[in-house]
Design an enzyme around this catalytic site. Structure first.
Site, PDB file in Angstrom:
ATOM      1  N   LYS A  91       0.838  -1.206   0.000  1.00 28.37           N
ATOM      2  CA  LYS A  91       0.000   0.000   0.000  1.00 28.37           C
ATOM      3  C   LYS A  91       0.877   1.262   0.000  1.00 28.37           C
ATOM      4  CE  LYS A  91      -3.388   2.847   0.482  1.00 28.37           C
ATOM      5  NZ  LYS A  91      -4.762   3.018   0.715  1.00 28.37           N
TER       6      LYS A  91
ATOM      7  N   LYS B  35      -0.369  11.187   6.085  1.00 30.28           N
ATOM      8  CA  LYS B  35      -0.009  10.103   7.012  1.00 30.28           C
ATOM      9  C   LYS B  35       0.590   8.924   6.241  1.00 30.28           C
ATOM     10  CE  LYS B  35      -3.221   7.299   7.516  1.00 30.28           C
ATOM     11  NZ  LYS B  35      -3.725   6.076   6.928  1.00 30.28           N
TER      12      LYS B  35
HETATM   13  P1  NAP Z   1     -12.397   8.715   7.954  1.00 30.73           P
HETATM   14  O1  NAP Z   1     -13.611   8.948   7.134  1.00 30.73           O
HETATM   15  O2  NAP Z   1     -11.679   9.886   8.541  1.00 30.73           O
HETATM   16  O3  NAP Z   1     -12.819   7.719   9.139  1.00 30.73           O
HETATM   17  C1  NAP Z   1     -11.887   7.348  10.116  1.00 30.73           C
HETATM   18  C2  NAP Z   1     -12.528   6.321  11.016  1.00 30.73           C
HETATM   19  O4  NAP Z   1     -11.548   5.924  12.007  1.00 30.73           O
HETATM   20  C3  NAP Z   1     -13.731   6.881  11.792  1.00 30.73           C
HETATM   21  O5  NAP Z   1     -14.678   5.848  11.958  1.00 30.73           O
HETATM   22  C4  NAP Z   1     -13.084   7.250  13.130  1.00 30.73           C
HETATM   23  O6  NAP Z   1     -14.002   7.286  14.207  1.00 30.73           O
HETATM   24  C5  NAP Z   1     -12.121   6.096  13.300  1.00 30.73           C
HETATM   25  N1  NAP Z   1     -11.063   6.394  14.275  1.00 30.73           N
HETATM   26  C6  NAP Z   1     -10.056   7.281  14.126  1.00 30.73           C
HETATM   27  N2  NAP Z   1      -9.271   7.271  15.228  1.00 30.73           N
HETATM   28  C7  NAP Z   1      -9.794   6.350  16.072  1.00 30.73           C
HETATM   29  C8  NAP Z   1      -9.429   5.869  17.356  1.00 30.73           C
HETATM   30  N3  NAP Z   1      -8.343   6.331  18.005  1.00 30.73           N
HETATM   31  N4  NAP Z   1     -10.190   4.909  17.915  1.00 30.73           N
HETATM   32  C9  NAP Z   1     -11.274   4.438  17.259  1.00 30.73           C
HETATM   33  N5  NAP Z   1     -11.680   4.837  16.041  1.00 30.73           N
HETATM   34  C10 NAP Z   1     -10.941   5.787  15.451  1.00 30.73           C
HETATM   35  O7  NAP Z   1     -11.291   7.889   7.166  1.00 30.73           O
HETATM   36  P2  NAP Z   1     -11.469   6.915   5.911  1.00 30.73           P
HETATM   37  O8  NAP Z   1     -11.336   7.718   4.666  1.00 30.73           O
HETATM   38  O9  NAP Z   1     -12.646   6.025   6.120  1.00 30.73           O
HETATM   39  O10 NAP Z   1     -10.101   6.070   6.042  1.00 30.73           O
HETATM   40  C11 NAP Z   1      -9.972   4.947   6.917  1.00 30.73           C
HETATM   41  C12 NAP Z   1      -8.682   4.215   6.562  1.00 30.73           C
HETATM   42  O11 NAP Z   1      -8.755   3.780   5.196  1.00 30.73           O
HETATM   43  C13 NAP Z   1      -7.423   5.103   6.684  1.00 30.73           C
HETATM   44  O12 NAP Z   1      -6.343   4.347   7.162  1.00 30.73           O
HETATM   45  C14 NAP Z   1      -7.202   5.548   5.244  1.00 30.73           C
HETATM   46  O13 NAP Z   1      -5.834   5.876   5.026  1.00 30.73           O
HETATM   47  C15 NAP Z   1      -7.650   4.326   4.478  1.00 30.73           C
HETATM   48  N6  NAP Z   1      -8.094   4.573   3.081  1.00 30.73           N
HETATM   49  C16 NAP Z   1      -8.963   5.591   2.782  1.00 30.73           C
HETATM   50  C17 NAP Z   1      -9.343   5.782   1.447  1.00 30.73           C
HETATM   51  C18 NAP Z   1     -10.300   6.873   1.013  1.00 30.73           C
HETATM   52  O14 NAP Z   1     -10.429   7.118  -0.204  1.00 30.73           O
HETATM   53  N7  NAP Z   1     -11.008   7.549   1.933  1.00 30.73           N
HETATM   54  C19 NAP Z   1      -8.857   4.931   0.444  1.00 30.73           C
HETATM   55  C20 NAP Z   1      -8.014   3.900   0.798  1.00 30.73           C
HETATM   56  C21 NAP Z   1      -7.643   3.721   2.118  1.00 30.73           C
HETATM   57  P3  NAP Z   1     -14.775   8.662  14.609  1.00 30.73           P
HETATM   58  O15 NAP Z   1     -16.032   8.653  13.804  1.00 30.73           O
HETATM   59  O16 NAP Z   1     -14.997   8.510  16.062  1.00 30.73           O
HETATM   60  O17 NAP Z   1     -13.860   9.804  14.278  1.00 30.73           O
END
Ligand code: NAP
Length: 291
Positions: free
Chosen positions: A171, A239
């Site tokens: 990744k 990140k």
């Molecule tokens: P996001 O919308 O910001 O959601 C983050 C999630 O993580 C939320 O449910 C948040 O909970 C939770 N979280 C963060 N810190 C936490 C903690 N300390 N304890 C428990 N829960 C926690 O992010 P996302 O876009 O879904 O991305 C999630 C992962 O997938 C990341 O690692 C990202 O790099 C990866 N990713 C994202 C994409 C994309 O296009 N978005 C594509 C590929 C991979 P709260 O609701 O409480 O904040």
């Protein structure tokens, strides 16, 4: 059918969990901030009060949270998954985090009889919604085989890359490559606009040729409009670049384009654009170009 738990109902997690429900999996879900499980509960999920409670009801637990310390909190925090999971549980971490921390977490879980594979995803929020994600997997062969059906319900391409951590390292390579693509598409479009071309016509003209890419197809519109709804947050890509640059340092590799993207993203975050979609890299090129 395996009972599944899902921790982290953000942009990616909520859509991925919905696809597990559509595939027929009995699903318990948990999110740190309450109030995000409603649409999944309507589809048949049961909301849990903590990772500990959620994992007690599951054979396989999927995690999709932001960063390395967040995965550690979900796994080993006071109400963490490690305190609820039964021996034989499989943890699938779909977050993008550090490969070395992944190996450490897997070792700590193994001492409790819990297996872990890393399965970070690519394909954007659209891929999560449509179940077409590309998934890069690290882990023991038997664990990867056991997790395959769950992963196949969320993604189209599932590839076993090697031992635990190999999915995260792959990744990191993905994130290095997309740094260059986003930057190059942003530069090309700013050049098109300042040279007096119609940017939509440029995108259409180039889309069948060698400049074609997922970013050109799916993100050029945001760059032209200078509006950056999510998507994938700049702060999350920043990140990921920290992970990639650390891996590069360990491997003795120079990544000049990745370093540049990281610096531009530092500037975007400092200027309050960390929650924009990462196509906001075009914002930086626009500003450098006086647009
Ligand atoms: P996001 O919308 O910001 O959601 C983050 C999630 O993580 C939320 O449910 C948040 O909970 C939770 N979280 C963060 N810190 C936490 C903690 N300390 N304890 C428990 N829960 C926690 O992010 P996302 O876009 O879904 O991305 C999630 C992962 O997938 C990341 O690692 C990202 O790099 C990866 N990713 C994202 C994409 C994309 O296009 N978005 C594509 C590929 C991979 P709260 O609701 O409480 O904040």
């Amino acid at each position: 059918m395996d009972r599944v738990g899902f921790a982290g109902l953000g942009t990616m997690g909520a859509a991925m969990a919905a696809n597990l429900l559509r595939a027929g999996y009995p699903l318990h879900v948990w999110n740190r901030t309450p109030g995000k499980a409603g649409p999944l509960v309507d589809l048949g999920a049961v909301e849990a009060a903590s990772p500990r409670e959620m994992s007690a009801e599951a054979d396989i637990v999927v995690i999709c949270v932001s960063d390395t310390p967040d995965v550690e909190a979900v796994l080993f925090g006071p109400d963490g998954l490690a305190h609820g999971a039964r021996e034989g549980t499989l943890v699938i971490d779909c977050s993008t985090i550090s490969p070395s921390a992944t190996r450490e977490f897997a070792g700590r879980l193994r001492e409790r009889g819990v297996a872990m594979i890393d399965a970070p995803v690519s394909g954007g929020s659209e891929g999560a919604i449509h179940g077409t994600l590309t998934i890069m997997v690290g882990g023991e062969k038997d664990d990867v085989t056991r997790g395959h059906a769950v992963l196949a319900a969320m993604g189209r391409t599932v590839t076993h890359m090697g031992p635990v951590g190999a999915g995260q390292a792959t990744k990191a390579v993905n994130q290095v490559i997309i740094s260059g693509t986003y930057l190059a598409v942003a530069e090309g479009l700013v050049l098109a606009m300042k040279a007096g071309l119609d940017p939509d016509a440029v995108v259409s003209a180039l889309s069948g040729g060698a400049a074609q890419s997922w970013v050109l197809t799916n993100r050029s519109g945001r760059m032209v409009e200078n509006r950056y709804p999510l998507g994938f947050k700049v702060s999350l890509h920043r990140k990921d670049l920290a992970i990639a640059l650390d891996l590069a340092r360990q491997a003795g590799v120079s990544l000049p384009v990745t370093g540049l993207a990281a610096q531009l993203e530092n500037g975007l975050v400092a200027n309050g654009h960390g929650d924009d979609d990462m196509s906001a890299l075009a914002r930086s090129i626009r500003e450098l170009s006086g647009m």
